[in-house]
Design an enzyme around this catalytic site. Structure first.
Site, PDB file in Angstrom:
ATOM      1  N   ASP A   1      59.985  59.894  27.507  1.00  5.21           N
ATOM      2  CA  ASP A   1      61.194  59.545  26.757  1.00  5.21           C
ATOM      3  C   ASP A   1      62.055  58.588  27.584  1.00  5.21           C
ATOM      4  O   ASP A   1      62.470  57.516  27.126  1.00  5.21           O
ATOM      5  CB  ASP A   1      61.950  60.853  26.450  1.00  5.21           C
ATOM      6  CG  ASP A   1      63.056  60.675  25.427  1.00  5.21           C
ATOM      7  OD1 ASP A   1      63.243  59.539  24.948  1.00  5.21           O
ATOM      8  OD2 ASP A   1      63.734  61.663  25.106  1.00  5.21           O
TER       9      ASP A   1
ATOM     10  N   LYS B   1      55.815  64.355  38.508  1.00  5.04           N
ATOM     11  CA  LYS B   1      56.658  64.690  39.664  1.00  5.04           C
ATOM     12  C   LYS B   1      56.009  65.934  40.276  1.00  5.04           C
ATOM     13  O   LYS B   1      56.628  66.979  40.477  1.00  5.04           O
ATOM     14  CB  LYS B   1      58.091  64.946  39.188  1.00  5.04           C
ATOM     15  CG  LYS B   1      59.100  65.098  40.294  1.00  5.04           C
ATOM     16  CD  LYS B   1      59.481  63.801  40.973  1.00  5.04           C
ATOM     17  CE  LYS B   1      60.462  64.078  42.105  1.00  5.04           C
ATOM     18  NZ  LYS B   1      60.596  62.972  43.043  1.00  5.04           N
TER      19      LYS B   1
ATOM     20  N   ASP C   1      59.825  58.844  39.903  1.00  3.61           N
ATOM     21  CA  ASP C   1      60.974  58.122  40.477  1.00  3.61           C
ATOM     22  C   ASP C   1      60.532  56.795  41.088  1.00  3.61           C
ATOM     23  O   ASP C   1      61.163  55.753  40.887  1.00  3.61           O
ATOM     24  CB  ASP C   1      61.731  58.995  41.511  1.00  3.61           C
ATOM     25  CG  ASP C   1      60.815  59.792  42.428  1.00  3.61           C
ATOM     26  OD1 ASP C   1      59.592  59.827  42.176  1.00  3.61           O
ATOM     27  OD2 ASP C   1      61.314  60.375  43.410  1.00  3.61           O
TER      28      ASP C   1
ATOM     29  N   TYR D   1      60.879  69.912  26.105  1.00  4.11           N
ATOM     30  CA  TYR D   1      61.245  69.768  24.696  1.00  4.11           C
ATOM     31  C   TYR D   1      60.701  70.925  23.851  1.00  4.11           C
ATOM     32  O   TYR D   1      60.822  70.909  22.636  1.00  4.11           O
ATOM     33  CB  TYR D   1      60.731  68.440  24.140  1.00  4.11           C
ATOM     34  CG  TYR D   1      61.453  67.233  24.704  1.00  4.11           C
ATOM     35  CD1 TYR D   1      61.675  67.101  26.060  1.00  4.11           C
ATOM     36  CD2 TYR D   1      61.899  66.219  23.866  1.00  4.11           C
ATOM     37  CE1 TYR D   1      62.330  66.006  26.590  1.00  4.11           C
ATOM     38  CE2 TYR D   1      62.562  65.114  24.384  1.00  4.11           C
ATOM     39  CZ  TYR D   1      62.767  65.013  25.737  1.00  4.11           C
ATOM     40  OH  TYR D   1      63.420  63.931  26.261  1.00  4.11           O
TER      41      TYR D   1
END
Ligand code: NAI
Length: 333
Positions: free
Chosen positions: A227, A170, A203, A123
């Site tokens: 988000d 991740k 995930d 972002y």
């Protein structure tokens, strides 16, 4: 009286902020609103997406409550939400996601708090068009921003008697960027030996949350994962109409619901104002106005616990204004 900047925003924003003003007035909350138009509605009225008066108001009051602001998809101006968060260095996005009695879902014991780093990651707005057929987005992760969101999460855990912080990354794939975030969080965790720390890949977390969200407590994560996880978590407790949020910096705080402008239902008295009202409750607690925060929260919860009160987003017929009136009545107004 404390003066707070109020930005009604776009789409359902004016309806839900009006609901909030009505409920706060019924509760006699000692808040004076400094209403400022911004976003697409503001553009029509003032000729600017964010007129200077909005910044002046926020800089003067240091506390704001905002409705959602629309961002064009795949083109047009940058997100005003991201711009406000970066401009005022609102580095901690805090989103409590809690089961609400009477709002029946598959899950009964959801009690999560998402700590989302709010100023960098994908972002940061660093995108480059390499050619007509190739575009790059730069993922920016710094030790400084990762450390302070981790500190915010652990401090909150201690202050609110929470048991566990789960660091979400991740880092198996993004070894440098997510690896740095993870390393910074691990470093902070060492100073909080009484809080259990766990780590999970994002995930896997998505799957685990859908199977059994009661296993998790505080989720500490980067901007994009935070988000996406916020919307997923909202689904666990009844939908976006129920989840509030706070954007906290060292000098300024802006409170807003997780959801967006909901253009599909705007102007139809269908919006659920609960998320906005609970964001107002978070703001009152931030201002240490705990009595009135408790009264408003209890009124909301008692109305929603009535099995006959089913909001439109839950398949019922209780619209924005009707729910607002019921909450005002519960407050004795
Ligand atoms: P959205 O959150 O506006 O809507 C997603 C779905 O949830 C829609 O079906 C909507 O009707 C429903 N919904 C959302 N809030 C609701 C409420 N209070 N009561 C009942 N139903 C509700 O997400 P979407 O459609 O992806 O985004 C629409 C616009 O909002 C975009 O321009 C986006 O950029 C902006 N947005 C702004 C945010 C902010 O100001 N903080 C946050 C998220 C999106």
């Amino acid at each position: 009286m404390i003066t707070v900047t109020l930005i009604p925003g776009d789409g359902i924003g004016p309806e839900i902020t009006h609901s909030l003003q009505t409920v706060f007035s019924a509760a006699k909350a000692p808040i004076k609103w400094d209403v400022q138009e911004a976003g697409l509605d503001g553009l029509e009225k003032t000729g600017s997406l964010v007129p200077d008066s909005v910044f002046e108001s926020i800089e003067h009051n240091r506390i704001a409550l905002k409705g959602p602001l629309a961002t064009p998809i795949g083109k047009g101006h940058r997100s005003l939400n991201v711009m406000l968060r970066q401009r005022y260095d609102l580095y901690a996005c805090v989103r409590p996601v809690k089961s609400i009695p009477g709002i029946t879902t598959r899950y009964t014991q959801v009690d999560l708090v998402i700590f989302r780093e709010n100023t960098e990651d994908l972002y940061a707005g660093k995108e480059v068009q390499i050619s007509a057929d190739e575009a790059h987005s730069l993922k920016v992760i710094t030790r400084q921003a990762s450390t302070r969101i981790a500190q915010a999460a652990y401090d909150y855990a201690v202050a609110n008697h929470r048991q566990q912080v789960t660091i979400v990354t991740k880092a198996n794939i993004m070894k440098l960027s997510d690896g740095l975030f993870l390393e910074a969080c691990r470093e902070v965790s060492k100073h909080y030996p009484l809080i259990k720390t766990s780590e999970i890949l994002v995930d896997n977390l998505c799957m685990q949350l859908v199977v059994d969200p009661s296993r998790f407590d505080i989720l500490l994560t980067e901007n994009l994962y935070g988000d996406i996880l916020s919307d997923l978590a909202a689904g666990l407790v009844g939908g976006l109409g129920f989840v509030p949020g706070a954007n906290l910096g060292t000098e300024t705080a802006i409170f807003e619901a997780v959801h967006g402008t909901a253009p599909d239902i705007a102007g139809q008295d269908k919006a659920n104002p609960t998320a906005m009202l609970l964001s107002g409750v978070l703001m009152l607690r931030h201002l240490q106005l705990n009595d009135v925060a408790d009264r408003i929260e209890n009124a909301i919860l008692s109305v929603l616990s009535d099995p006959n009160v089913i909001t439109v987003d839950r398949g019922g017929s209780v619209g924005t204004q009707a729910l607002t009136q019921l909450i005002c009545r519960a407050l004795g107004a």
